[in-house]
Write an enzyme that holds these catalytic residues in place. Sequence first.
Site, PDB file in Angstrom:
ATOM      1  N   ASP A   1     -16.265  10.569 -77.925  1.00  0.00           N
ATOM      2  CA  ASP A   1     -17.746   9.829 -76.873  1.00  0.00           C
ATOM      3  C   ASP A   1     -17.622  10.022 -75.900  1.00  0.00           C
ATOM      4  OD1 ASP A   1     -19.120   7.253 -77.268  1.00  0.00           O
ATOM      5  OD2 ASP A   1     -18.984   8.040 -75.660  1.00  0.00           O
ATOM      6  N   ILE A   2     -18.104  10.650 -74.896  1.00  0.00           N
ATOM      7  CA  ILE A   2     -17.937  11.027 -73.397  1.00  0.00           C
ATOM      8  C   ILE A   2     -18.054   9.993 -72.773  1.00  0.00           C
ATOM      9  CG2 ILE A   2     -20.283  10.714 -73.333  1.00  0.00           C
ATOM     10  CD1 ILE A   2     -20.371  13.459 -72.092  1.00  0.00           C
TER      11      ILE A   2
ATOM     12  N   ASN B   1     -23.884   0.561 -84.461  1.00  0.00           N
ATOM     13  CA  ASN B   1     -25.529  -0.364 -83.529  1.00  0.00           C
ATOM     14  C   ASN B   1     -27.065   0.257 -84.182  1.00  0.00           C
ATOM     15  OD1 ASN B   1     -23.701  -1.815 -81.792  1.00  0.00           O
ATOM     16  ND2 ASN B   1     -23.582   0.550 -80.254  1.00  0.00           N
TER      17      ASN B   1
ATOM     18  N   GLY C   1     -27.692  -2.647 -78.361  1.00  0.00           N
ATOM     19  CA  GLY C   1     -26.503  -1.406 -77.265  1.00  0.00           C
ATOM     20  C   GLY C   1     -27.190   0.453 -78.266  1.00  0.00           C
ATOM     21  N   GLN C   2     -28.144   0.360 -79.080  1.00  0.00           N
ATOM     22  CA  GLN C   2     -28.024   1.237 -79.852  1.00  0.00           C
ATOM     23  C   GLN C   2     -28.244   2.774 -78.559  1.00  0.00           C
ATOM     24  OE1 GLN C   2     -30.089   2.474 -83.579  1.00  0.00           O
ATOM     25  NE2 GLN C   2     -29.470   5.033 -83.708  1.00  0.00           N
ATOM     26  N   SER C   3     -28.237   3.603 -78.244  1.00  0.00           N
ATOM     27  CA  SER C   3     -28.859   3.771 -77.095  1.00  0.00           C
ATOM     28  C   SER C   3     -28.812   5.554 -77.552  1.00  0.00           C
ATOM     29  CB  SER C   3     -27.765   4.368 -75.575  1.00  0.00           C
ATOM     30  OG  SER C   3     -26.881   5.070 -75.384  1.00  0.00           O
TER      31      SER C   3
ATOM     32  N   HIS D   1     -25.071   7.017 -86.437  1.00  0.00           N
ATOM     33  CA  HIS D   1     -23.824   7.309 -86.355  1.00  0.00           C
ATOM     34  C   HIS D   1     -22.514   6.731 -86.031  1.00  0.00           C
ATOM     35  CE1 HIS D   1     -25.185   6.477 -82.428  1.00  0.00           C
ATOM     36  NE2 HIS D   1     -23.988   6.060 -81.339  1.00  0.00           N
TER      37      HIS D   1
ATOM     38  N   HIS E   1     -19.146   4.302 -84.153  1.00  0.00           N
ATOM     39  CA  HIS E   1     -18.557   4.634 -83.508  1.00  0.00           C
ATOM     40  C   HIS E   1     -16.702   4.143 -83.997  1.00  0.00           C
ATOM     41  CE1 HIS E   1     -20.980   4.048 -79.835  1.00  0.00           C
ATOM     42  NE2 HIS E   1     -21.267   3.659 -80.811  1.00  0.00           N
TER      43      HIS E   1
HETATM   44  P1  AMP Z   1     -25.079   3.777 -79.030  1.00  0.00           P
HETATM   45  O1  AMP Z   1     -24.831   3.520 -77.810  1.00  0.00           O
HETATM   46  O2  AMP Z   1     -24.228   3.161 -79.749  1.00  0.00           O
HETATM   47  O3  AMP Z   1     -25.924   4.922 -79.346  1.00  0.00           O
HETATM   48  O4  AMP Z   1     -23.863   5.557 -78.846  1.00  0.00           O
HETATM   49  C1  AMP Z   1     -24.502   6.590 -78.005  1.00  0.00           C
HETATM   50  C2  AMP Z   1     -22.341   6.932 -77.552  1.00  0.00           C
HETATM   51  O5  AMP Z   1     -22.997   8.658 -77.677  1.00  0.00           O
HETATM   52  C3  AMP Z   1     -22.484   5.933 -76.833  1.00  0.00           C
HETATM   53  O6  AMP Z   1     -20.566   5.783 -76.598  1.00  0.00           O
HETATM   54  C4  AMP Z   1     -22.558   7.407 -75.250  1.00  0.00           C
HETATM   55  O7  AMP Z   1     -21.287   7.279 -74.613  1.00  0.00           O
HETATM   56  C5  AMP Z   1     -21.588   8.300 -76.466  1.00  0.00           C
HETATM   57  N1  AMP Z   1     -22.574   9.813 -76.105  1.00  0.00           N
HETATM   58  C6  AMP Z   1     -24.329   9.607 -74.704  1.00  0.00           C
HETATM   59  N2  AMP Z   1     -23.933  11.036 -75.175  1.00  0.00           N
HETATM   60  C7  AMP Z   1     -22.601  11.707 -74.909  1.00  0.00           C
HETATM   61  C8  AMP Z   1     -22.332  13.521 -75.057  1.00  0.00           C
HETATM   62  N3  AMP Z   1     -23.306  14.086 -75.004  1.00  0.00           N
HETATM   63  N4  AMP Z   1     -21.174  13.009 -76.242  1.00  0.00           N
HETATM   64  C9  AMP Z   1     -20.102  12.431 -76.706  1.00  0.00           C
HETATM   65  N5  AMP Z   1     -20.838  11.335 -76.713  1.00  0.00           N
HETATM   66  C10 AMP Z   1     -22.093  11.025 -75.965  1.00  0.00           C
END
Ligand code: AMP
Length: 113
Positions: free
Chosen positions: A33-34, A86, A92-94, A99, A101
């Site tokens: 995760d970034i 999520n 909190g899914q963004s 995926h 975590h």
């Molecule tokens: P979610 O909020 O559950 O959808 O998780 C998305 C995750 O992706 C978040 O924890 C972000 O920090 C992570 N994320 C977003 N962009 C990147 C990226 N380019 N490389 C790695 N992780 C990322």
Amino acid sequence: MAREDNCIFCKIIDKKLPASFVTEDDDMVVIRDINPQAPTHLLVMPRSHVRNLGECEDAELLGRLFQTAARVARDQKLSSFRTVVNTGPQSGQSVFHLHIHVLGGRSLRWPPG
Ligand code: AMP
């Protein structure tokens, strides 16, 4: 393989965007995760684009996804770890590409926020 043009994880899987890869095989990709929320914070995702758990009907794919999460946790020597999926904006899914975590390397509180 299902693909979504505007999906950041599809782009990472296709190596069109950089990421820190941990492992990958024919079906699954694992990256770091970034914005890590624990000393180890991995994201396990299928290559094939599925928006989230609520839209996934493929039991075999879900089984392989969780198997991969457990395997990478073992490979990373995590004796305890938390898996989080999520589903939907309020959770909190963004990133709308399914995926898991995998978080570990510190004590984690319950309930989560
Ligand atoms: P979610 O909020 O559950 O959808 O998780 C998305 C995750 O992706 C978040 O924890 C972000 O920090 C992570 N994320 C977003 N962009 C990147 C990226 N380019 N490389 C790695 N992780 C990322």
